[in-house]
Design a protein around this motif. Structure first.
Motif, PDB file in Angstrom:
ATOM      1  N   SER A  19      36.438  38.676  37.666  1.00 25.20           N
ATOM      2  CA  SER A  19      36.221  37.904  38.883  1.00 25.20           C
ATOM      3  C   SER A  19      37.135  36.690  38.997  1.00 25.20           C
ATOM      4  N   SER A  20      37.996  36.464  37.999  1.00 25.62           N
ATOM      5  CA  SER A  20      38.836  35.272  38.019  1.00 25.62           C
ATOM      6  C   SER A  20      40.070  35.460  38.891  1.00 25.62           C
ATOM      7  N   ILE A  21      40.546  34.354  39.449  1.00 28.81           N
ATOM      8  CA  ILE A  21      41.771  34.387  40.240  1.00 28.81           C
ATOM      9  C   ILE A  21      42.937  34.848  39.371  1.00 28.81           C
ATOM     10  N   ALA A  22      42.938  34.424  38.105  1.00 27.51           N
ATOM     11  CA  ALA A  22      44.035  34.802  37.207  1.00 27.51           C
ATOM     12  C   ALA A  22      44.110  36.306  37.008  1.00 27.51           C
ATOM     13  N   PHE A  23      42.954  36.968  36.881  1.00 28.16           N
ATOM     14  CA  PHE A  23      42.966  38.427  36.719  1.00 28.16           C
ATOM     15  C   PHE A  23      43.570  39.093  37.951  1.00 28.16           C
ATOM     16  N   HIS A  24      43.156  38.664  39.127  1.00 29.94           N
ATOM     17  CA  HIS A  24      43.670  39.275  40.350  1.00 29.94           C
ATOM     18  C   HIS A  24      45.148  38.955  40.549  1.00 29.94           C
ATOM     19  N   THR A  25      45.562  37.785  40.076  1.00 31.71           N
ATOM     20  CA  THR A  25      46.987  37.464  40.110  1.00 31.71           C
ATOM     21  C   THR A  25      47.767  38.434  39.229  1.00 31.71           C
ATOM     22  N   ALA A  26      47.263  38.696  38.021  1.00 28.70           N
ATOM     23  CA  ALA A  26      47.930  39.627  37.113  1.00 28.70           C
ATOM     24  C   ALA A  26      47.982  41.030  37.713  1.00 28.70           C
ATOM     25  N   LYS A  27      46.885  41.447  38.311  1.00 30.86           N
ATOM     26  CA  LYS A  27      46.809  42.782  38.921  1.00 30.86           C
ATOM     27  C   LYS A  27      47.821  42.910  40.069  1.00 30.86           C
ATOM     28  N   LEU A  28      47.829  41.919  40.946  1.00 27.75           N
ATOM     29  CA  LEU A  28      48.743  41.947  42.080  1.00 27.75           C
ATOM     30  C   LEU A  28      50.197  41.824  41.627  1.00 27.75           C
TER      31      LEU A  28
END
Length: 255
Positions: A19-28
């Motif tokens: 749920s972290s912004i960092a995870f979604h940043t890595a994914k994107l």
């Protein structure tokens, strides 16, 4: 691979939960063509487990941004893995419990110093540790929570974020000649691990339902992640020292 980060090498901190912004940043970032490396502290195994949900395998490095030995070893480890860097994402913040939750006037300096070191000074520490890896320049992107206001229960994390925002401007000033940009995303509230550690988080997040012009979803970190990826890309080649709000427009609306 096509994408706005094609050929880019990016180091991302702060991947603790899906749920972290960092995870979604890595994914994107991966979806947009970047090679990604993650750092973690204090539990690298937790980040390694979450990282398995990314589309491609990534290396996880233990990195305490207050530890000079860790910072000193970072260049060697990253160079062996990626050869260099084009981008760095600072998604790090921490304040001791007695620096949050309505204890502002009674918080001892030791706790304030910890909040400032981990949450603000670390932007400089991390950037300088990675600078030798950004031989052709690069983009440093951090995450803030609008420091122009005094938020309920947020207490010393507010001044720490204000220090982070000022630090970003000074890094932008001093590293511009090396073609290193430094910008921040000011994100609206997200139900991440960091948010859940803040007493009274509901009091802050509830304001968005009342004032945000665009509908704000507390469970969706992707808009903020998209903002980070955009700043990592070459689409903002002459933007530095900036704070871009990804908060549904909340910052623009009076009470």
């Amino acid at each position: 691979m096509s994408g706005i980060l094609a050929g880019k090498r990016v180091l991302i901190t702060g991947v603790l939960m899906e749920s972290s912004i960092a995870f979604h940043t890595a994914k994107l970032a991966q979806e947009q063509g970047a090679e990604v490396i993650l750092t973690a502290f204090p539990r690298p195994t937790l980040t390694e487990r979450i990282a398995k949900k990314l589309d491609k395998p990534v290396k996880v490095i233990e990195l305490d941004v207050t530890n000079t030995e860790h910072l000193g070893e970072l260049e060697t480890v990253v160079r062996e893995e990626l050869g260099g860097l084009d981008g760095v994402v600072h998604s790090i913040g921490f304040a001791p419990a007695d620096a949050l939750g309505g204890n502002f006037l009674n918080t001892p300096f030791e706790s304030v110093a910890t909040a400032m070191h981990v949450s603000a000074y670390s932007l400089k520490s991390l950037t300088m540790a990675c600078l030798p890896l950004m031989e052709s320049g690069g983009s440093v992107v951090g995450l803030t929570f609008d420091a122009q206001f005094a938020w309920p229960h947020y207490d010393w994390m507010g001044p720490a974020k204000a220090a982070l925002e000022a630090t970003s401007r000074y890094i932008a000033r001093d590293l511009g000649k090396q073609n290193v940009r430094c910008n921040l995303i000011s994100a609206g509230p997200i139900g991440s691990m960091a948010a859940k550690s803040i007493p009274g988080f509901a009091a802050i997040s509830g304001l968005w339902a009342e004032r945000s012009p665009l509908e704000w979803d507390l469970t969706d970190p992707e808009p903020a992640g998209r903002g980070v990826v955009a700043l990592l890309s070459d689409w903002f080649p002459k933007t530095t020292g900036e704070i871009i709000h990804v908060d549904g427009g909340f910052h623009a609306i009076g009470g």
